[in-house]
Scaffold this active site. Structure first.
Site, PDB file in Angstrom:
ATOM      1  N   ARG A 108       0.834  -1.202   0.000  1.00 21.86           N
ATOM      2  CA  ARG A 108       0.000   0.000   0.000  1.00 21.86           C
ATOM      3  C   ARG A 108       0.870   1.254   0.000  1.00 21.86           C
ATOM      4  O   ARG A 108       2.079   1.204   0.244  1.00 21.86           O
ATOM      5  CB  ARG A 108      -0.908  -0.007   1.229  1.00 21.86           C
ATOM      6  CG  ARG A 108      -2.053  -1.011   1.128  1.00 21.86           C
ATOM      7  CD  ARG A 108      -2.868  -1.088   2.391  1.00 21.86           C
ATOM      8  NE  ARG A 108      -4.130  -1.813   2.163  1.00 21.86           N
ATOM      9  CZ  ARG A 108      -4.971  -2.153   3.127  1.00 21.86           C
ATOM     10  NH1 ARG A 108      -4.701  -1.853   4.408  1.00 21.86           N
ATOM     11  NH2 ARG A 108      -6.098  -2.791   2.829  1.00 21.86           N
ATOM     12  N   HIS A 109       0.231   2.376  -0.276  1.00 19.36           N
ATOM     13  CA  HIS A 109       0.921   3.654  -0.288  1.00 19.36           C
ATOM     14  C   HIS A 109       1.618   3.889   1.048  1.00 19.36           C
ATOM     15  O   HIS A 109       1.045   3.630   2.111  1.00 19.36           O
ATOM     16  CB  HIS A 109      -0.088   4.776  -0.576  1.00 19.36           C
ATOM     17  CG  HIS A 109       0.545   6.122  -0.722  1.00 19.36           C
ATOM     18  ND1 HIS A 109       0.506   7.064   0.269  1.00 19.36           N
ATOM     19  CD2 HIS A 109       1.224   6.679  -1.756  1.00 19.36           C
ATOM     20  CE1 HIS A 109       1.128   8.158  -0.132  1.00 19.36           C
ATOM     21  NE2 HIS A 109       1.576   7.942  -1.361  1.00 19.36           N
TER      22      HIS A 109
END
Length: 395
Positions: A227-228
């Site tokens: 994920r970011h």
């Protein structure tokens, strides 16, 4: 390969492994005359596999360079280096700080033979500060910089990043520092010494994670998997496909709307749970699960082509062998298949720096150890061998 922007610049390259050699590789590919100066037996990367030759990493980073051998612990060879420095524009090294001083090759000594010489240094932590004398290579700088603390799955152990990020980030910065110093000198300014620390070069790459740290403080989650790093973009993940995995990023609302339509779920565009980025981030687990269910039954190439056509950033997760054979990289001459004169067929990169009117290529493959020894000027008389005797040194 035709002449480049740095044609006429002479660089003495004392660097080894990845960091410094990448900086000087970029200079060689831009037209500079780079003379790689190695100790007897060759630099560490040349010797890493025990054959004294051009392993693939050595060949990749040392194309277009001349190769000579000097034992800088020996007075005659130090004198030879000083004679070479008198005619050079740049000297680059990535020893630990103070090694050059111990060798009798301090900046003051070098400037004494050539006031226009730009002395460039790459190291783990820089030439000053409490970390100055710590030994450093990519792995330990990944640890010290926090890169490992944010790499891996949430709740799992820290992991090193796959590529040698700190080495190459520092090498790129070192190239930039050298060229900037050359630009100033050519405009009539001083020949400034430059240095780049690996720790400092990699720090800006932590931007997204630092933003999350500033927001969360003591509750900062650290590792976020695929994920970011700032947990502020969704969808942003690597999702399963029928034949592998695919990376998808919806960096703004338009990307999300296009992705929802592509996957046949336009009804979710106006769903209040996913309407704006903040809504999607608040429902990250739910949305990631939904996207994964859509992608799991589809081939990764189909997903890639469909989302790319819709303007959504996306790519299949490829194996290294696929990248080496990538037609795009070969068409752009970013990668070249060559017949190395010593080691046979191999695929090597050119410079990622593209200059208008100059076709990318290699000036020549990496050279054998000492292949250009004729470039080393030898003493004419006894006085020519006199150099400061400040003791030996080692990396």
């Amino acid at each position: 390969m035709s002449a480049g922007p740095l044609t006429g610049i002479t660089v003495l390259d004392l660097t080894q492994i990845y960091n410094g050699p990448y900086a000087t590789f970029l200079m060689a590919m831009a037209g500079a005359e780079v003379i790689k100066i190695e100790p007897p037996g060759g630099e560490q990367l040349r010797r890493r596999h025990g054959d004294g030759g051009a392993t693939l990493p050595f060949a990749m980073l040392n194309s277009g360079k001349r190769c000579v051998v000097l034992d800088l612990k020996a007075g005659e060879d130090r004198a030879a280096l000083l004679r070479m420095a008198a005619e050079a524009d740049v000297l680059v090294e990535n020893y630990r700080p103070r090694v050059m001083d111990r060798l009798g090759l301090s900046r003051e000594v070098l400037r004494g033979v050539n006031p226009r010489l730009i002395c460039a240094s790459g190291s783990g932590y820089g030439g000053s500060g409490p970390y100055r004398d710590y030994p450093a290579m990519d792995l330990v700088v990944q640890a010290m910089s926090g890169v490992m603390s944010i790499t891996g799955e949430a709740g799992g152990p820290p992991l090193k990043a796959g590529p040698a990020l700190c080495d190459f980030f520092a090498g790129i910065h070192l190239y930039g520092a050298i060229v900037t110093a050359l630009f100033e000198r050519e405009r009539g300014g001083p020949a400034r010494a430059v240095e780049v620390a690996m720790l400092e070069a990699v720090y800006p790459s932590l931007t997204s994670n630092l933003a999350l740290l500033a927001e969360k403080g003591s509750s900062f989650p650290g590792r976020t998997g695929n994920r970011h790093g700032g947990l502020s973009v969704c969808p942003y993940n690597v999702y399963p496909a029928a034949d592998g995995h695919v990376a998808i990023i919806c960096n703004h609302d338009g990307h999300w709307r296009a992705a929802a339509r592509y996957f046949g779920h336009a009804e979710l565009i106006d769903d209040p749970r996913f309407l704006r980025m903040a809504d999607r981030v608040a429902n990250m687990d739910l949305l990631d699960g939904m996207v994964a269910s859509w992608t799991a039954a589809m081939p990764k190439e189909e997903i890639f082509q469909g989302l790319a056509a819709a303007g959504v950033p996306c790519a299949p997760v490829r194996e290294l062998a696929e990248v080496v054979a990538d037609g795009h990289l070969h068409e752009r001459r970013a990668l070249l298949d060559i017949e190395h004169p010593q080691f046979g067929p191999m695929t090597v990169p050119t410079s990622a720096l593209c200059f208008e009117g100059i076709e990318r290529g290699l000036r020549w493959p990496s050279r054998p150890l000492g292949a250009d020894q004729q470039l080393v000027p030898r003493a004419v008389g006894p006085a020519a061998t006199a150099v400061p005797a400040e003791g030996g040194g080692s990396r």
